[in-house]
Design an enzyme around this catalytic site. Structure first.
Site, PDB file in Angstrom:
ATOM      1  N   PHE A 103       0.811  -1.226   0.000  1.00 54.64           N
ATOM      2  CA  PHE A 103       0.000   0.000   0.000  1.00 54.64           C
ATOM      3  C   PHE A 103       0.845   1.279   0.000  1.00 54.64           C
ATOM      4  CE2 PHE A 103       0.295  -1.634   4.401  1.00 54.64           C
ATOM      5  CZ  PHE A 103       0.868  -0.557   5.070  1.00 54.64           C
ATOM      6  N   THR A 110      -5.787   1.146  13.598  1.00 53.98           N
ATOM      7  CA  THR A 110      -5.506   1.713  12.272  1.00 53.98           C
ATOM      8  C   THR A 110      -6.742   1.700  11.379  1.00 53.98           C
ATOM      9  OG1 THR A 110      -3.269   0.842  12.484  1.00 53.98           O
ATOM     10  CG2 THR A 110      -3.955   1.497  10.279  1.00 53.98           C
ATOM     11  N   HIS A 117      -2.493  10.283  12.075  1.00 55.04           N
ATOM     12  CA  HIS A 117      -1.300   9.440  12.231  1.00 55.04           C
ATOM     13  C   HIS A 117      -0.694   9.805  13.576  1.00 55.04           C
ATOM     14  CE1 HIS A 117       2.652   7.628  11.544  1.00 55.04           C
ATOM     15  NE2 HIS A 117       3.123   8.738  12.093  1.00 55.04           N
TER      16      HIS A 117
HETATM   17  P1  CMP Z   1      -0.656   5.467   9.732  1.00 57.79           P
HETATM   18  O1  CMP Z   1      -0.763   5.369  11.217  1.00 57.79           O
HETATM   19  O2  CMP Z   1      -0.534   6.818   9.145  1.00 57.79           O
HETATM   20  O3  CMP Z   1       0.592   4.586   9.239  1.00 57.79           O
HETATM   21  C1  CMP Z   1       0.658   4.027   7.948  1.00 57.79           C
HETATM   22  C2  CMP Z   1      -0.666   4.086   7.231  1.00 57.79           C
HETATM   23  O4  CMP Z   1      -0.824   3.176   6.173  1.00 57.79           O
HETATM   24  C3  CMP Z   1      -1.786   3.730   8.184  1.00 57.79           C
HETATM   25  O5  CMP Z   1      -1.962   4.766   9.123  1.00 57.79           O
HETATM   26  C4  CMP Z   1      -2.943   3.519   7.218  1.00 57.79           C
HETATM   27  O6  CMP Z   1      -3.662   4.697   6.948  1.00 57.79           O
HETATM   28  C5  CMP Z   1      -2.234   3.100   5.918  1.00 57.79           C
HETATM   29  N1  CMP Z   1      -2.581   1.751   5.477  1.00 57.79           N
HETATM   30  C6  CMP Z   1      -3.146   1.436   4.304  1.00 57.79           C
HETATM   31  N2  CMP Z   1      -3.319   0.110   4.185  1.00 57.79           N
HETATM   32  C7  CMP Z   1      -2.851  -0.446   5.317  1.00 57.79           C
HETATM   33  C8  CMP Z   1      -2.755  -1.788   5.808  1.00 57.79           C
HETATM   34  N3  CMP Z   1      -3.185  -2.829   5.095  1.00 57.79           N
HETATM   35  N4  CMP Z   1      -2.211  -1.989   7.026  1.00 57.79           N
HETATM   36  C9  CMP Z   1      -1.757  -0.935   7.765  1.00 57.79           C
HETATM   37  N5  CMP Z   1      -1.821   0.359   7.350  1.00 57.79           N
HETATM   38  C10 CMP Z   1      -2.368   0.599   6.149  1.00 57.79           C
END
Ligand code: CMP
Length: 136
Positions: A60, A94, A118
């Site tokens: 991703f 998340t 985040h």
């Molecule tokens: P964040 O805490 O900003 O850290 C990484 C980001 O990746 C997470 O929040 C999600 O918004 C995004 N993301 C998208 N797909 C996935 C996934 N499958 N697992 C974890 N994070 C994901």
């Protein structure tokens, strides 16, 4: 044991666009996290890729970098006792579908990508992320 810490919070494009920044800040303040510094910025895709480089091997990654650079974000240094873990508790899981009631992602998150906020996941990453936005 409680420790005075700083952590980085980002209000992501989906939440800035819906004018949720003040609501999110209020949740931090009510839970004894102080906003030490904040600024609204719009990252380039290259800057987003640098910020999220720990995820560069993930499927991703490209979509994540496009999304974070798709509109303005609000970055904040939060300070308080156990700020790193407290912020993560206030954010919730998340994926908003799995987040506990009254967490920021449960209240405002739209999807795993558009999950509104985040937060640094460790003290080491908090230092790196604060430096990234505020110390260059
Ligand atoms: P964040 O805490 O900003 O850290 C990484 C980001 O990746 C997470 O929040 C999600 O918004 C995004 N993301 C998208 N797909 C996935 C996934 N499958 N697992 C974890 N994070 C994901």
């Amino acid at each position: 044991m409680s420790k005075l810490e700083q952590t980085l919070s980002i209000v992501k494009p989906d939440a800035v666009e819906r004018n949720l920044t003040e609501n999110i800040k209020t949740i931090f303040l009510k839970n004894n996290l102080i906003v030490k510094e904040s600024k609204k910025i719009h990252l380039s895709k290259e800057e987003a890729a640098e910020f999220y480089k720990v995820h560069q091997s993930k499927p991703f990654y490209d979509a994540l970098c496009s999304y974070l650079s798709s509109g303005p974000i609000m970055v904040m240094i939060l300070e308080g006792e156990n700020a790193v873990s407290l912020n993560r508790k206030l954010m919730g899981a998340t994926d908003p579908k799995n987040a506990d009631e009254n967490t920021i992602r449960k209240l405002y998150g739209i999807s795993i990508d558009k999950n509104s906020v985040h937060g640094s996941d460790s003290l080491d990453n908090a230092k790196r992320e604060i430096d990234f936005f505020f110390r260059n």
